[in-house]
Design an enzyme around this catalytic site. Structure first.
Site, PDB file in Angstrom:
ATOM      1  N   LYS A  83       0.978  -1.293  -0.008  1.00  7.44           N
ATOM      2  CA  LYS A  83       0.512   0.157  -0.052  1.00  7.44           C
ATOM      3  C   LYS A  83       1.070   0.874   0.393  1.00  7.44           C
ATOM      4  O   LYS A  83       0.402   2.255  -0.759  1.00  7.44           O
ATOM      5  CB  LYS A  83      -1.240   0.063   1.153  1.00  7.44           C
ATOM      6  N   SER A 338       0.234 -10.069  -0.651  1.00  9.57           N
ATOM      7  CA  SER A 338       0.360  -8.237  -0.257  1.00  9.57           C
ATOM      8  C   SER A 338       0.896  -7.698   1.227  1.00  9.57           C
ATOM      9  O   SER A 338       0.742  -7.193   1.675  1.00  9.57           O
ATOM     10  CB  SER A 338      -1.171  -8.859  -0.877  1.00  9.57           C
TER      11      SER A 338
END
Length: 445
Positions: A83, A338
């Site tokens: 992110k 992720s």
């Protein structure tokens, strides 16, 4: 002559203007699709900010699926998730006037940490709205990355409430809202994950598994691969309880789910982004879902076998491999891990969900027969030699052996369940199986 020349110039000018107008209209009508030059520029912007995370071949998974399984380790990223890429790329490109006012975001997890880190690095003011139910571990992480540059505002019980208040704050103050996924610069920042994967591989990649929440990562990485490695088959993976992208792709339009299971908090959204949906429908070859219980099993396996600490969303891509075990044999496969922002206090829940999914843990309401020694009979006769009572609550009436009890039993093999219930019935124990009654199960357990 002058007049004819002037007329000719006017004619040429008119044609030029017409072509410009036509081109502008075509560009206005054309849907957004990430360009290679913008993704490359994002990579330059992120130099010295986001780590070029390793692409590692996983021996255990490669042997299990008889293929070459590589993990893109975004769990080792600066803020332990990808992110930071989108957040910093977006914020760094804001005009100076916006940077002076500061930025606002709504997030209960990894996006908040990426924004907080960006605010600290760029020395700008940031407001981060988080649901009041956000675990303290995640709040501390945001505080650590943001330091004195970030103000955390806890509000409401859901992400939607936090987002609405964040946007209202932006209207009032003029601060820029940093969307977690539905933004061009966010998508292009996330796309740098794909750029790094192809930089680090010598052989063609046959399959790429991408976790999907709001769709920013899938849109960015998918767009890069379709332009640079178009033969790679791109598989999007969502949690079974929040299949917003899968349902939208099937419907041919972006739809909002009425309810979702929020367990996989990093990839559970009721509606994917408008931009991300349009891109994903062009780049994703197949969209699949995986059960939350299977995700939990995979998290425990990765911890026990590979010493990998991965959050539920981070395990999505690896969990989906089982559905493609025949297709991926002998192939080169990449799974994007992720993130790793997994609160240690969730491990008991993760273990519980895994056992329930694997059929190794069962809950019953047992009504003991009206006779002395019934509880001892249950322990000595009904329970198998390897069965373990992990939960016991009873409602005492005249004595403990005459009241109903809520009992949790862990078995060693899935098939042991059938012997357990058979012995209950043979010895006169009336029971109600709770695993198949989710409302009652959640209330009692």
């Amino acid at each position: 002559m002058m007049r004819r020349s002037l007329t000719g110039n006017k004619t040429r000018l008119s044609v030029y203007c017409y072509l410009c107008i036509k081109r502008n209209r075509m560009n206005a009508d054309k849907k957004y699709f990430p360009r290679l030059e913008d993704i490359t520029q994002a990579k330059i912007t992120l130099n010295k900010i986001a780590s070029h995370t390793p692409l590692e071949k996983n021996r255990n998974l490669s042997e299990e699926f008889n293929s070459n399984i590589f993990l893109k380790r975004e769990d080792l990223q600066t803020v332990r998730s990808y992110k930071i890429r989108g957040a910093y790329n977006k914020i760094a490109q804001l005009p100076k006037s916006s940077l002076q006012k500061g930025v606002v975001c709504a997030s209960a997890g990894n996006h908040a940490q990426g924004v907080a880190f960006s605010c600290s690095r760029l020395n700008i003011k940031g407001k981060i709205y988080m649901p009041a139910t956000t675990p303290k571990q995640k709040i501390r992480q945001v505080e650590m990355f943001g330091k004195k540059n970030v103000e955390i505002i806890l509000t409401g019980d859901t992400y939607d409430t936090a987002e609405n208040e964040a946007k209202a704050d932006c209207k009032k103050t003029g601060m820029a809202f940093i969307h977690p996924f539905d933004d061009e610069q966010i998508i292009e920042g996330q796309a740098t994950v794909g750029l790094e994967i192809l930089q680090d591989t010598k052989d063609p990649i046959d399959y790429l598994f991408i976790p999907v929440g709001g769709g920013g990562l899938a849109a960015g990485v998918g767009a890069y691969f379709k332009q640079v490695s178009p033969k790679t088959k791109i598989i999007g993976v969502e949690p079974e309880g929040a299949p917003s992208m899968k349902k939208s792709l099937e419907a041919g339009k972006n739809i909002e789910l009425s309810t979702i299971d929020k367990f996989v908090d990093g990839a559970s959204v009721q509606k994917v982004g408008a931009l991300t949906f349009d891109v994903c429908r062009e780049v994703i070859d197949e969209m699949v879902t995986v059960p939350e219980g299977r995700i939990c099993t995979k998290i425990l396996e990765l911890y026990n076998h590979d010493a990998l600490v991965i959050e539920p969303a981070g395990a999505l891509s690896i969990t989906a491999l089982e559905q493609f075990q025949n297709e991926v044999k002998g192939k080169n496969v990449v799974c994007i891990v992720s993130g790793s922002n997994n609160d240690i206090t969730r491990m008991e829940e993760i273990k519980e969900r895994s056992l329930l999914f694997e059929g190794l843990k069962h809950y019953f309401i047992v009504r003991f027969p009206q006779r002395a020694g019934a509880l001892r009979t249950f322990v000595d006769v009904v329970l198998g030699p390897n069965d373990d009572v992990t939960h016991f609550e009873y409602s005492k009436k005249t004595n403990r052996e005459k009241g109903p009890a809520v009992i949790g039993i862990e078995v060693q093999q899935k098939e042991d369940y059938y012997g357990l219930v058979k012995r209950m019935e043979e010895n006169g124990f009336i029971y109600e199986y709770l695993n198949e009654k989710p409302d009652l199960f959640q209330f009692l357990v």
